[in-house]
Each structure stands twice: as C-alpha cells, then as structure tokens.
Design a protein around this motif. Structure first.
Motif, mmCIF file in Angstrom:
data_model
loop_
_atom_site.group_PDB
_atom_site.id
_atom_site.type_symbol
_atom_site.label_atom_id
_atom_site.label_comp_id
_atom_site.label_asym_id
_atom_site.label_seq_id
_atom_site.Cartn_x
_atom_site.Cartn_y
_atom_site.Cartn_z
ATOM 1 N N TRP A 62 47.749 45.201 24.627
ATOM 2 C CA TRP A 62 48.751 46.205 24.268
ATOM 3 C C TRP A 62 49.407 46.797 25.523
ATOM 4 O O TRP A 62 50.639 46.914 25.587
ATOM 5 C CB TRP A 62 48.113 47.294 23.424
ATOM 6 N N LEU A 63 48.618 47.124 26.526
ATOM 7 C CA LEU A 63 49.174 47.749 27.724
ATOM 8 C C LEU A 63 49.959 46.754 28.572
ATOM 9 O O LEU A 63 50.929 47.137 29.240
ATOM 10 C CB LEU A 63 48.055 48.388 28.550
ATOM 11 N N PHE A 66 53.146 46.863 26.761
ATOM 12 C CA PHE A 66 53.715 48.212 26.841
ATOM 13 C C PHE A 66 54.384 48.458 28.189
ATOM 14 O O PHE A 66 55.516 48.962 28.255
ATOM 15 C CB PHE A 66 52.616 49.245 26.592
ATOM 16 N N THR A 210 45.484 53.721 26.983
ATOM 17 C CA THR A 210 46.890 54.098 27.156
ATOM 18 C C THR A 210 47.012 55.331 28.035
ATOM 19 O O THR A 210 47.864 55.392 28.933
ATOM 20 C CB THR A 210 47.549 54.351 25.792
#
Length: 258
Positions: A62-63, A66, A210
């Motif tokens: 995800w990061l 992102f 996050t």
C-alpha cells in the motif's frame, strides 16, 4: 492559506512541531498492531503461521503505491505551478516509496515460497510491482545525474507522470489477467473477504505503517530543505570569494593590478 502553509519556512516550523507527535502516534499504533498480529490474530486454516507475513506485506504494498501517487501529485505541482516545495516533497518520497516497494517484493517472495512452491513467478501483480521499484530507482538515479536542480525537477516530474500509468495496472492487474496473486480482499464490492479476526489487526498495521511513512516523509522533507539552503549559501559564498579575488589590490588602479 495553503500557499502560506506550503512556504518552505512555514513548513519547517509547523512540520517541526507535528512530526514528534506523529512519530509517537505511529510507534504506538505499530506496537498495538504487532501485538495483535502475533498474539491475537489466529493462524490461517490453510496457510498456518505463514499468513502473518501478510501483516507486513500488505502495508508495504500500500505504501509503495501511496508514495508514488503522492509523487505524481507533486510532479503536477512542479510542472504547473513550479512550487519549490513540490519538488522537495517528490524527492523526499522517492527513497521511502522505493524502500516499501522492496519490502513488499521481499515479503511477497517469502510468502509465495510455501504457498506457490517458488519465490518468484512472472505474475501480473508481481511484475507490475517490480516495474514500480525500477521506476523508483530510475527517478532517484535521474536526480543524481543532473546538476542543475531546476532541470532535474522538470525531468523527474515528467518521468514520474509517465510512470504513473503503472499504478492502475498494479491495482487492476488481478482483475484484468488470470494471476496466481489473490484478488482484492479489503477494498472490494460486497465488503472485505478477510475474517474480522485478521482484518482488524491488518487495518491497525496499515494505519501504523502509514503514520510511520508520513513521519519519515516529513523528516526527509525538512532535511532536503535544509540541504538546499546550505547549497545555496555555499554557492553564494563561493561567488563572493571569486568576485573578491577578481578585484585589484586596494590602492592600485585596475591597470596596475598584478
């Protein structure tokens, strides 16, 4: 308002006040997430204890995406508004995003060995994530090969926007092609397919990772701003010394200077 906040001087002040709190909150959230991961979440009925790799792999994936998305937005700010903080944000995000993408690929390989019988397959999702890592490395290398900061900022911004085409491929690759990688399990029509006993610790880990990533980004942006200020002062001092060396000795006409 946003212009004032985005001013490098104002950014250093407010980010310097915020980052210690973010660091503490991210450490607390990650601590809770790791506790839930290893002591509360049950082993999977098929994968056993190896499923715990998911709690590191998914936040890293995800990061990685992102931070590239944030770089693409910063690239627009560099090309359209030529805001200096946009280039700072983009340059600070690149190594962080590359690190998380590498963690995603390594943990995915470790997870794939017991599940698929091999560390690597040229699966659509895996291949597109590898391409993302190579794009990160290319962007970082391009910054290092160009001495003029303005030219480097424009070139990197263009390359970043071109590379952004890979983001929807990463997201929808498991839907567009037949792959070994499982389809979307968290954000999908009909709700998550993950049992709440695993979903809740995973969400905590995603939130903690996050927050940690944003904290690292702010710290790196602060360092980059200070580095650029030092570079500017060094150049000005060198120019001043060169100009002083070019002047004739005091009291002698220019034509008689040795």
């Amino acid at each position: 308002m946003w212009t004032r906040i985005a001013n490098p001087g104002h950014f250093l002040r407010w980010s310097g006040a915020v980052t210690p709190w973010l660091a503490g909150l991210s450490a607390l959230t990650l601590g809770v997430g790791l506790y839930l991961t290893f002591f509360v979440a049950p082993p999977d009925y098929q994968q056993g204890e190896t499923v715990r790799i998911m709690f590191i792999h998914v936040p890293a994936a995800w990061l990685g995406v992102f931070f590239y998305g944030s770089m693409a937005l910063s690239a627009v700010g560099t090309l359209v508004w030529r805001h200096p903080l946009a280039d700072v944000a983009q340059r600070a995000a690149a190594p962080i995003g590359a690190a998380f993408t590498l963690i995603c690929l390594v943990t995915g390989s470790l997870w794939g060995k017991p599940m698929w019988g091999t560390y690597w397959v040229w699966d659509a999702r895996l291949t597109s994530m590898l391409i993302l890592l190579l794009i990160y490395c290319g962007i970082i290398a391009l910054w290092r090969t160009m001495e003029d900061p303005n030219r480097a900022a424009r070139a990197v911004a263009i390359l970043t926007l071109v590379g952004a085409v890979n983001l929807p491929i990463i997201k929808f690759s498991v839907n567009w092609w037949s792959t070994l990688h499982q389809p979307a399990s968290i954000l999908r029509m009909g709700g998550s397919s993950i049992d709440p006993s695993m979903l809740h610790p995973l969400l905590v880990m995603i939130c903690g990772a996050t927050l940690a990533g944003i904290t690292l980004h702010l710290y790196t942006m602060q360092t980059e701003i200070l580095r650029r200020r030092v570079r500017t002062l060094t150049i000005r001092e060198a120019e001043r010394l060169d100009a002083g060396a070019a002047l004739p000795p005091t009291g002698l006409p220019a034509g008689q200077a040795l």
